[in-house]
Design a protein around this motif. Structure first.
Motif, PDB file in Angstrom:
ATOM      1  N   VAL A  15      -3.744  -5.718  -7.794  1.00 36.85           N
ATOM      2  CA  VAL A  15      -3.600  -6.448  -8.768  1.00 36.85           C
ATOM      3  C   VAL A  15      -4.147  -5.438 -11.005  1.00 36.85           C
ATOM      4  CG1 VAL A  15      -6.150  -7.205 -10.250  1.00 36.85           C
ATOM      5  CG2 VAL A  15      -5.130  -8.049  -7.631  1.00 36.85           C
ATOM      6  N   PHE A  16      -4.592  -3.899 -10.477  1.00 38.11           N
ATOM      7  CA  PHE A  16      -5.235  -3.381 -11.192  1.00 38.11           C
ATOM      8  C   PHE A  16      -4.371  -2.804 -11.755  1.00 38.11           C
ATOM      9  CE2 PHE A  16      -9.483  -3.753  -9.389  1.00 38.11           C
ATOM     10  CZ  PHE A  16     -10.114  -3.963 -10.156  1.00 38.11           C
ATOM     11  N   VAL A  17      -2.669  -2.837 -11.344  1.00 39.33           N
ATOM     12  CA  VAL A  17      -1.898  -2.001 -12.299  1.00 39.33           C
ATOM     13  C   VAL A  17      -1.435  -2.139 -13.212  1.00 39.33           C
ATOM     14  CG1 VAL A  17       0.088  -0.436 -11.780  1.00 39.33           C
ATOM     15  CG2 VAL A  17      -2.149  -0.173 -10.133  1.00 39.33           C
ATOM     16  N   GLU A  90      -9.966  -7.834  -8.821  1.00 37.75           N
ATOM     17  CA  GLU A  90     -10.451  -7.555  -7.743  1.00 37.75           C
ATOM     18  C   GLU A  90     -12.299  -6.849  -6.822  1.00 37.75           C
ATOM     19  OE1 GLU A  90      -8.541  -7.978  -4.709  1.00 37.75           O
ATOM     20  OE2 GLU A  90     -10.956  -7.076  -4.452  1.00 37.75           O
ATOM     21  N   TRP A  91     -12.625  -7.532  -6.899  1.00 36.33           N
ATOM     22  CA  TRP A  91     -14.154  -7.031  -6.492  1.00 36.33           C
ATOM     23  C   TRP A  91     -14.637  -6.156  -5.711  1.00 36.33           C
ATOM     24  CZ3 TRP A  91     -18.338  -9.335  -8.907  1.00 36.33           C
ATOM     25  CH2 TRP A  91     -18.353 -10.276  -9.345  1.00 36.33           C
ATOM     26  N   VAL A 102     -10.400   2.345   0.572  1.00 34.53           N
ATOM     27  CA  VAL A 102     -10.177   1.170   1.628  1.00 34.53           C
ATOM     28  C   VAL A 102     -10.614   0.428   0.292  1.00 34.53           C
ATOM     29  CG1 VAL A 102     -12.256   0.496   3.676  1.00 34.53           C
ATOM     30  CG2 VAL A 102     -11.429   3.132   3.622  1.00 34.53           C
ATOM     31  N   GLY A 103     -10.327  -0.832   0.564  1.00 36.52           N
ATOM     32  CA  GLY A 103     -10.743  -1.564  -0.629  1.00 36.52           C
ATOM     33  C   GLY A 103      -9.254  -2.312  -1.388  1.00 36.52           C
ATOM     34  N   PRO A 104      -8.875  -3.539  -1.884  1.00 42.59           N
ATOM     35  CA  PRO A 104      -8.020  -3.289  -1.605  1.00 42.59           C
ATOM     36  C   PRO A 104      -8.016  -2.798  -4.336  1.00 42.59           C
ATOM     37  CG  PRO A 104      -8.663  -5.301  -1.816  1.00 42.59           C
ATOM     38  CD  PRO A 104      -9.274  -4.695  -0.953  1.00 42.59           C
ATOM     39  N   GLY A 105      -9.325  -2.728  -4.567  1.00 43.00           N
ATOM     40  CA  GLY A 105      -9.090  -2.576  -5.378  1.00 43.00           C
ATOM     41  C   GLY A 105      -9.080  -1.553  -6.184  1.00 43.00           C
ATOM     42  N   THR A 106      -9.154  -0.250  -5.110  1.00 46.83           N
ATOM     43  CA  THR A 106      -9.444   1.324  -5.305  1.00 46.83           C
ATOM     44  C   THR A 106      -8.044   1.646  -4.984  1.00 46.83           C
ATOM     45  OG1 THR A 106     -11.140   1.408  -5.928  1.00 46.83           O
ATOM     46  CG2 THR A 106     -10.303   3.560  -6.176  1.00 46.83           C
ATOM     47  N   HIS A 107      -7.570   2.445  -5.833  1.00 45.41           N
ATOM     48  CA  HIS A 107      -6.005   3.118  -5.435  1.00 45.41           C
ATOM     49  C   HIS A 107      -5.993   4.890  -5.432  1.00 45.41           C
ATOM     50  CE1 HIS A 107      -4.340  -0.506  -4.083  1.00 45.41           C
ATOM     51  NE2 HIS A 107      -5.037  -0.989  -5.644  1.00 45.41           N
ATOM     52  N   ASN A 149     -10.733   2.979 -15.977  1.00 51.08           N
ATOM     53  CA  ASN A 149     -10.301   3.412 -17.219  1.00 51.08           C
ATOM     54  C   ASN A 149      -9.046   3.504 -17.494  1.00 51.08           C
ATOM     55  OD1 ASN A 149     -12.637   3.010 -18.693  1.00 51.08           O
ATOM     56  ND2 ASN A 149     -12.974   5.363 -19.097  1.00 51.08           N
ATOM     57  N   VAL A 150      -8.093   4.249 -16.588  1.00 48.24           N
ATOM     58  CA  VAL A 150      -7.631   4.170 -15.963  1.00 48.24           C
ATOM     59  C   VAL A 150      -6.601   3.264 -15.155  1.00 48.24           C
ATOM     60  CG1 VAL A 150      -6.683   6.604 -16.602  1.00 48.24           C
ATOM     61  CG2 VAL A 150      -7.007   6.183 -13.925  1.00 48.24           C
ATOM     62  N   GLY A 151      -6.992   1.518 -14.704  1.00 49.11           N
ATOM     63  CA  GLY A 151      -6.569   0.779 -13.811  1.00 49.11           C
ATOM     64  C   GLY A 151      -6.875   1.643 -12.955  1.00 49.11           C
ATOM     65  N   LEU A 152      -6.725   2.323 -12.087  1.00 54.13           N
ATOM     66  CA  LEU A 152      -7.061   2.605 -10.178  1.00 54.13           C
ATOM     67  C   LEU A 152      -8.556   2.565  -9.381  1.00 54.13           C
ATOM     68  CD1 LEU A 152      -5.979   6.438 -10.901  1.00 54.13           C
ATOM     69  CD2 LEU A 152      -4.218   4.081 -10.177  1.00 54.13           C
ATOM     70  N   ALA A 153      -9.239   1.066  -9.864  1.00 48.31           N
ATOM     71  CA  ALA A 153     -10.862   0.994  -9.266  1.00 48.31           C
ATOM     72  C   ALA A 153     -11.427  -0.008  -9.675  1.00 48.31           C
ATOM     73  CB  ALA A 153     -11.470   2.853  -9.246  1.00 48.31           C
ATOM     74  N   GLY A 154     -11.853  -0.353  -9.935  1.00 50.09           N
ATOM     75  CA  GLY A 154     -13.071  -1.259  -9.678  1.00 50.09           C
ATOM     76  C   GLY A 154     -14.008  -1.261 -10.727  1.00 50.09           C
TER      77      GLY A 154
END
Ligand SMILES: *[C@@H]1O[C@H](CO)[C@@H](O)[C@H](O)[C@H]1NC(C)=O
Ligand SMILES: *[C@@H]1O[C@H](CO)[C@@H](O)[C@H](O)[C@H]1NC(C)=O
Ligand SMILES: *[C@@H]1O[C@H](CO)[C@@H](O)[C@H](O)[C@H]1NC(C)=O
Ligand SMILES: *[C@@H]1O[C@H](CO)[C@@H](O)[C@H](O)[C@H]1NC(C)=O
Ligand SMILES: *[C@@H]1O[C@H](CO)[C@@H](O)[C@H](O)[C@H]1NC(C)=O
Ligand SMILES: *[C@@H]1O[C@H](CO)[C@@H](O)[C@H](O)[C@H]1NC(C)=O
Length: 769
Positions: A15-17, A90-91, A102-107, A149-154
């Motif tokens: 979602v974030f990318v 993504e919350w 762990v959790g889909p908001g962060t990569h 700020n770079v789209g990798l975390a909520g």
């Protein structure tokens, strides 16, 4: 969080990318609303207007939304409203002890391959150092913002886990702040402040949003066929009010947390996420939560599907939202809320309410303020993750949480110069991932114990077992004994990992797994020099055999010490750091778990059944090690400077306790007199090494209302130079500190003699009317 909920875990991890091509090749950009550079017309929306008040902006947005758009804000995988320039959000992100995947908001990605991985919480808590917890939270939120700020975390992180570590078998005990309500409360407040506090000091702004979970009385995952999705925790009013609720209350009131998560289990027959008393009544009403209430993933589905608590899915949707639930981790409310409204089981106004709570938090995070790269945290980026300072704090936290449990004369610290060869043995001696526990992220780098120790001395390494399960058949007994017999000293690094204790995996035994004991005893017996046993585990272990074995000269518990764990262990072994950690849980003997079912929630003992009670506050049986245990390489003594010997409670005229003897007086919080007193204590370092001393203030109230036999009233970590002293002041609020909860959950102040303990110091205080 249910790792079993594969559905929720696997949906749209991307979602974030979003690729911002105008920023050059493959730059990644944050997700945010009110982007006037894309669409100038969004600037005219009230909800994008920063000069309006928060509630005005929220109201403006909610009244623009259709019902189905609102429902998109009830679930973790938000879909966004493109016609209003609101992207999908993504919350679900996690940051228990570092930004986590762990959790889909962060990569993690090539851009940010790892983040600082602090020790697992049970380890950091053993430091008993509140400023450390806040400092960790602050670093984690900085790295989180940098990744956002770079789209990798909520921006919304479902941490910390502040459940009480009630039973030593619990697989998730490692995530918690231990067994004591006060310690857990202080941890919650410190970590949440570190995560949330805005750099500009504005209390209405959030750096990131934390979440205190899992509300409430959740501390059983999967034990002998009883799982958390079906478990009904039967909790007395008294235990509820003086054990399970206090950390949540502190987190909401003192920590000002932006979110609370309800759990999977039922409490006294009602699923927590559908209980209007627990949610709307207590969290929202009494404690005045400024934030949102989210379900575990996916407790709404669980209470319908697995618990059969409601007849229809629409009833589950209606009942949870009416109980006060705002956000559903999972998709259940997205699917069933429309039908619940259509059937008249739920009014749209209740949905408005829930959505408003969710959106208000996003607004406080700056999500509706346009491009975050030109805002308060706009300069943060990949260069701010895994900085040298941040990694140093991970090392410092690892050092501070290490607990020295046994140290015979002449054992530790070892002098590297005096050691020609050190044997390092055991299945956890050269581990990496084991050190970071669960709810982990990818660390910046690892220093394994073997690497840490080998930096100072020449080592010979043998794992002894194939893994921590340590099957008899895989034992390398002769090789391990040989290595130890040829060395000047031996370090055994044993314990557990996620294959032994984890989410969805409670233990049945609390002894060291498999043939570990056999290996340790045999190796110890084969040596002449010092033998140091290091236990790496989240939960406590019955290591009585080692405690009484004279061949084992030192015992150290290192929790799961995080990415820098090996360096911290070496620092303690060689005396670079003087250990000062204390156990945050009781270490029971194995016979505790053979006698006590994990499903019995009672904290207090029951003499009629022989039930021994739980935690140092109530349990009086034998322990292997006790809550608060922990040695130092130096010695401290404690002395009273001054403290009152009498405290008198003013009662209004005609109060019955003025004419008849009472054992306690009832003091509703509204009527509680604003009385405090101070205990001034002196801590002397009577040894010859500097070090940190955890000054623990315990009290023993009079034996009324089944009060705890002992409870922690306060703690302070102080550093004291050799042959010098430090003064410590404990301020005690009479209603809090001398209060007990009676059998009906009412707060009373016990009259009579209260005994205070600090180390060997004892002081009595008489409470009179
Ligand atoms: C934002 O709100 C303020 C206060 O109501 C108002 O004066 C201003 O015109 C608004 N800005 C925009 C761009 O609408
Ligand atoms: C919906 O609102 C109406 C009017 O306020 C009220 O009478 C009714 O009880 C509400 N229904 C539910 C299910 O809350
Ligand atoms: C110890 O672990 C590290 C990191 O996984 C690895 O590179 C190294 O080879 C291991 N050392 C030994 C002696 O097995
Ligand atoms: C300890 O070592 C002695 C002599 O090496 C041996 O006789 C004895 O059986 C050993 N004990 C254990 C528990 O291994
Ligand atoms: C209690 O007293 C202190 C000091 O006199 C004061 O600062 C505080 O505001 C009072 N608190 C309440 C709740 O009245
Ligand atoms: C508590 O932790 C902070 C942050 O790491 C540190 O600066 C301080 O020295 C610690 N206090 C003691 C007494 O160790």
């Amino acid at each position: 969080m249910a790792l079993t909920d594969k559905k929720a875990l696997l949906v749209l991890p991307w979602v974030f990318v979003s690729i911002a091509s105008f920023h050059g090749a493959f730059a990644q950009s944050p997700v945010f609303a009110c982007d006037t550079s894309k669409d100038p017309s969004v600037g005219s929306y009230g909800f994008c207007n920063g000069s309006l008040g928060l509630s005005e902006r929220v109201q403006d947005l909610v009244q623009r939304l259709t019902l189905s758009e609102k429902i998109g804000f009830l679930v973790n995988k938000g879909v966004g409203v493109s016609r209003l320039g609101i992207p999908a959000y993504e919350w679900w992100s996690e940051a228990l002890h570092g930004v986590s995947y762990v959790g889909p908001g962060t990569h993690f990605s090539g851009l940010v391959p790892g983040a600082t991985s602090f020790p697992q919480v049970i380890h950091s808590v053993a430091s008993f150092n509140s400023s450390l917890w806040e400092a960790i939270g602050k670093v984690v939120s900085t790295e989180a913002r940098a990744m956002y700020n770079v789209g990798l975390a909520g921006l919304t992180f479902w941490s910390p886990n502040i459940n009480i570590f009630r039973d030593p078998r619990w697989g998730r005990g490692q995530e918690t702040a231990g067994e004591d309500p006060l310690l857990t409360s202080k941890y919650a407040v410190g970590y949440v402040k570190g995560l949330q506090s805005s750099d500009d000091g504005d209390p209405n702004r959030l750096k990131v949003a934390a979440c205190c979970k899992h509300y409430t009385a959740y501390d059983l995952d999967n034990w002998k066929g009883v799982d958390r999705f079906h478990f009904n925790a039967k909790v007395t009013k008294q235990d509820m009010d003086d054990t399970f609720q206090p950390p949540f209350k502190s987190c909401v009131i003192d920590g000002q947390v932006a979110s609370v998560m309800c759990s999977y289990n039922q409490v006294n027959g009602i699923p927590t996420c559908a209980d209007p008393n627990l949610l709307a009544g207590t969290v929202r009403g009494e404690w005045n939560l400024n934030g949102y209430i989210v379900s575990d993933c996916d407790s709404v589905e669980v209470l319908y599907d697995k618990q059969r608590y409601t007849k229809t899915p629409e009833d589950a949707a209606a009942q949870t939202i009416m109980a006060g639930l705002d956000l559903n981790c999972g998709s259940f409310l997205g699917q069933h809320t429309p039908a619940a409204i259509k059937a008249g089981k739920l009014n749209e106004s209740a949905v408005d309410n829930a959505v408003s709570n969710n959106l208000a938090v996003l607004m406080r995070l700056g999500f509706f303020d346009g491009d975050p790269r030109s805002q308060l945290y706009g300069k943060l980026g990949p260069k701010d993750v895994c900085t040298h300072e941040n990694q140093q704090l991970a090392l410092e936290a690892a050092r501070q949480g290490i607990v020295l449990l046994k140290n015979s004369a002449g054992s530790l610290p070892l002098s590297p110069a005096a050691i020609k060869k050190l044997a390092v043995i055991g299945p956890n001696a050269n581990v990496t991932k084991t050190m970071i526990g669960n709810y982990e992220g990818t660390p910046c780098k690892y220093t394994t114990p073997l690497q840490g120790i080998s930096a100072s001395v020449s080592t010979v390494y043998n794992p002894g077992c194939q893994n921590v399960a340590c099957a008899e058949s895989g034992l390398q007994l002769d090789a391990a004994k040989k290595a130890a017999s040829e060395a000047d000293a031996t370090i055994l690094i044993m314990g557990a990992d996620q294959s032994i204790e984890a989410e969805d995996r409670d233990r049945t035994d609390i002894t060291l797994p498999g043939a570990q004991q056999k290996l340790i005893s045999a190796v110890a017996n084969a040596t002449n020099g010092p033998v140091i046993l290091i236990v790496m585990s989240g939960g406590p272990m019955d290591i009585s055999f080692a405690k009484i074995d004279d061949k084992i000269t030192s015992i150290i518990w290192v929790g799961y010490p995080g990415e820098a764990g090996g360096a911290a262990i070496a620092d303690v072994i060689f005396g670079v750091h003087n250990p000062g950690g204390r156990l945050p849980v009781t270490w029971y003997p194995q016979d505790f778990v053979t006698k006590v079912p994990m499903t019995n929630m009672n904290m207090r003992p029951d003499t009629s059944t022989g039930y021994p009670g739980r935690t140092y506050r109530f349990y009086t049986g034998d322990t292997v090690y006790s809550f608060g245990d922990g040695l130092s390489y130096t010695e401290f003594s404690h002395h009273l400077i001054r403290a009152p010997t009498t405290v008198s409670i003013p009662l209004e005229e005609g109060h019955p306790c003025l004419s008849t003897a009472c054992e306690s007086v009832e003091l509703h919080s509204s009527k509680c007199p604003n009385l405090t007193f101070s205990l001034h204590v002196k801590v002397k370092n009577v040894g010859d090494r500097h070090g940190g001393n955890t000054v623990l203030l315990f009290s023993t109230p009079p034996r009324v209302h089944n009060a705890p036999r002992k409870r922690l009233l306060g703690f302070e970590k102080v550093h004291v130079e050799p042959r010098s002293e430090r003064a410590v002041e404990f301020r005690v609020e009479v209603c809090e500190g001398l209060g007990v909860v009676d059998e009906f959950g009412s707060k009373k102040v016990a009259l009579g003699s209260h005994t205070f303990h600090v180390g060997n110091l004892v002081h009595s205080l008489s409470v009179v009317t």
